[in-house]
Design a protein around this motif. Structure first.
Motif, PDB file in Angstrom:
ATOM      1  N   HIS A  17       7.924 -20.134  38.202  1.00  0.00           N
ATOM      2  CA  HIS A  17       7.399 -20.389  36.865  1.00  0.00           C
ATOM      3  C   HIS A  17       6.424 -19.296  36.447  1.00  0.00           C
ATOM      4  CE1 HIS A  17       6.933 -23.051  33.440  1.00  0.00           C
ATOM      5  NE2 HIS A  17       5.612 -22.947  33.536  1.00  0.00           N
ATOM      6  N   ARG A 118      -1.320 -32.700  27.508  1.00  0.00           N
ATOM      7  CA  ARG A 118      -1.372 -31.272  27.196  1.00  0.00           C
ATOM      8  C   ARG A 118      -2.418 -30.613  28.084  1.00  0.00           C
ATOM      9  NH1 ARG A 118      -0.791 -28.034  21.570  1.00  0.00           N
ATOM     10  NH2 ARG A 118      -0.804 -25.969  22.518  1.00  0.00           N
ATOM     11  N   ALA A 285      10.535 -27.463  23.373  1.00  0.00           N
ATOM     12  CA  ALA A 285       9.112 -27.279  23.662  1.00  0.00           C
ATOM     13  C   ALA A 285       8.352 -28.543  23.285  1.00  0.00           C
ATOM     14  CB  ALA A 285       8.554 -26.091  22.900  1.00  0.00           C
ATOM     15  N   GLU A 316       3.256 -21.090  27.962  1.00  0.00           N
ATOM     16  CA  GLU A 316       3.753 -22.249  28.699  1.00  0.00           C
ATOM     17  C   GLU A 316       4.823 -22.988  27.892  1.00  0.00           C
ATOM     18  OE1 GLU A 316       4.012 -25.098  31.794  1.00  0.00           O
ATOM     19  OE2 GLU A 316       3.054 -23.136  31.744  1.00  0.00           O
ATOM     20  N   PHE A 317       4.537 -23.279  26.625  1.00  0.00           N
ATOM     21  CA  PHE A 317       5.508 -24.011  25.825  1.00  0.00           C
ATOM     22  C   PHE A 317       6.710 -23.149  25.465  1.00  0.00           C
ATOM     23  CE2 PHE A 317       1.945 -26.985  24.892  1.00  0.00           C
ATOM     24  CZ  PHE A 317       2.565 -28.116  25.376  1.00  0.00           C
ATOM     25  N   THR A 319       7.980 -20.826  27.430  1.00  0.00           N
ATOM     26  CA  THR A 319       8.786 -20.831  28.647  1.00  0.00           C
ATOM     27  C   THR A 319       9.506 -22.160  28.816  1.00  0.00           C
ATOM     28  OG1 THR A 319       7.330 -19.241  29.747  1.00  0.00           O
ATOM     29  CG2 THR A 319       8.696 -20.613  31.164  1.00  0.00           C
ATOM     30  N   GLN A 320       8.829 -23.236  28.470  1.00  0.00           N
ATOM     31  CA  GLN A 320       9.453 -24.561  28.540  1.00  0.00           C
ATOM     32  C   GLN A 320      10.698 -24.614  27.657  1.00  0.00           C
ATOM     33  OE1 GLN A 320       7.808 -28.374  26.518  1.00  0.00           O
ATOM     34  NE2 GLN A 320       6.898 -28.369  28.569  1.00  0.00           N
ATOM     35  N   GLU A 323      13.478 -22.542  29.323  1.00  0.00           N
ATOM     36  CA  GLU A 323      14.055 -23.196  30.498  1.00  0.00           C
ATOM     37  C   GLU A 323      14.967 -24.346  30.092  1.00  0.00           C
ATOM     38  OE1 GLU A 323      10.614 -24.211  32.757  1.00  0.00           O
ATOM     39  OE2 GLU A 323      10.460 -22.231  33.695  1.00  0.00           O
ATOM     40  N   ARG A 324      14.540 -25.139  29.130  1.00  0.00           N
ATOM     41  CA  ARG A 324      15.350 -26.274  28.708  1.00  0.00           C
ATOM     42  C   ARG A 324      16.599 -25.838  27.953  1.00  0.00           C
ATOM     43  NH1 ARG A 324      10.601 -30.667  27.047  1.00  0.00           N
ATOM     44  NH2 ARG A 324       9.926 -31.018  29.210  1.00  0.00           N
ATOM     45  N   ARG A 328      16.350 -19.256  31.123  1.00  0.00           N
ATOM     46  CA  ARG A 328      15.419 -18.626  32.057  1.00  0.00           C
ATOM     47  C   ARG A 328      16.142 -17.609  32.924  1.00  0.00           C
ATOM     48  NH1 ARG A 328      13.203 -22.842  36.437  1.00  0.00           N
ATOM     49  NH2 ARG A 328      12.169 -20.934  37.059  1.00  0.00           N
TER      50      ARG A 328
END
Length: 342
Positions: A17, A118, A285, A316-317, A319-320, A323-324, A328
């Motif tokens: 991550h 959060r 996100a 962070e969001f 990347t989220q 990934e979803r 990634r």
């Protein structure tokens, strides 16, 4: 027994991550650099008086502060990087002549969770354009954000454009008592037309301005600009704000900006936005992946007045969302590492 858990709202980022966040930040900085933005590295600690000067009272309440053992000074862990940029710009006019295009990345830390779930520590990468105003600078901010999100793999993100003063001007024209304006801000954040209608009945402004107040809750989506023109008729300041939004979008589209969403009933925090605002929303996100806007009053608080605009991407969001969406790239790094070890 030693408690190995972290304080509330904090978390470890494991290698895969962490690599994703670093790769995303690198992609963003390539775009920032292509637009002429130069990277600066800033300390995580600031004098409390510097932080307080850069934020609203509500935001200051969320600052983590302590007394340094050696000096006795009250210092704060930065909750936001933009005031640091303003402090740097004011203190080094020799090295940073206007207009200055600066970019950065790093963590910010708040004393409390903004909302349940959060994290208190947020990793950001962003830009600030200092000493330049007007539609061209606003359009540049929008263009850099759109290009950066697309380059990072978030081309399907929706950029939402608003204005810090539009709703404020309508609320003022409606004649709401000062105590009721905080209620109006909460109602606007919730898109609560009923609550705004109830507040309008307590207002003392013209009938037209009071009737326009509930309409703020619906100034988003299709034909938002058209509906906003009707609302803006009750307040000259709102009409001027709307003109700034339309000018920025028009110029940015000439530069290749894709379609954007508009929300002129939105109100944003931190206490320093004065003009156009924008946010990025990506599927997958848990919150907005980017936010920013114009803050022409902030630099004067640090002794070097001038216009400014910028934004930050929440790594962070973002990347989220990647990934979803299955975008990634960490698996390729892991495969490469295994091949090297053979």
């Amino acid at each position: 027994m030693l408690d190995l858990s972290l304080p509330a709202g904090l978390r470890d980022l494991l290698p895969d991550h962490s690599a994703d966040l670093a790769e995303l930040s690198g992609s963003l900085h390539q775009v920032f650099s292509s637009f002429g933005y130069r990277r600066v590295l800033l300390p995580t600690l600031e004098r409390l008086e510097v932080v307080e000067r850069g934020l609203s009272p509500a935001a200051v309440a969320g600052v983590l502060k302590f007394v340094e053992p050696g000096s006795g000074e009250v210092v704060a862990i930065r909750p936001d990087i933009t005031p640091q940029i303003a402090r740097l710009y004011a203190s080094r006019p020799d090295a940073l002549p206007a207009p200055a295009r600066l970019c950065y990345d790093g963590p910010v830390l708040r004393a409390h969770e903004a909302r349940a779930g959060r994290p208190r520590e947020v990793y950001q990468a962003g830009i600030e354009l200092l000493g330049e105003g007007g539609p061209s600078a606003d359009a540049e901010g929008l263009s850099v954000l759109a290009r950066a999100l697309a380059s990072a793999g978030l081309g399907d993100a929706v950029i939402e454009v608003g204005h810090a003063r539009f709703a404020q001007e309508v609320v003022a024209a409606a004649g709401l008592p000062p105590a009721a304006r905080a209620e109006a801000a909460v109602a606007l954040a919730r898109k609560d037309e009923g609550a705004l209608a109830a507040l309008a009945r307590r207002a003392r402004g013209s009938a037209a301005a009071r009737a326009a107040l509930p309409a703020l809750a619906g100034l988003y989506g299709d034909r938002a600009l058209e509906r906003a023109r009707e609302v803006a008729e009750v307040a000259p300041g709102a009409a001027a704000a709307l003109g700034e939004v339309e000018a920025a979008i028009k110029l940015a589209r000439r530069r290749g900006l894709p379609e954007v969403a508009v929300d002129l009933g939105e109100v944003r925090g931190l206490g320093y936005y004065t003009g156009i605002t924008f946010a990025g929303y990506a599927p997958g996100a848990g919150s907005e992946v980017a936010s920013g806007g114009r803050y022409d009053g902030l630099l004067a608080r640090f002794g070097r007045p001038g216009p400014a605009i910028g934004f930050a991407v929440d790594l962070e969001f973002a990347t989220q969302a990647l990934e979803r969406a299955g975008a990634r790239r960490a698996p390729r790094r892991r495969d490469a590492g295994r091949r090297r070890r053979r």
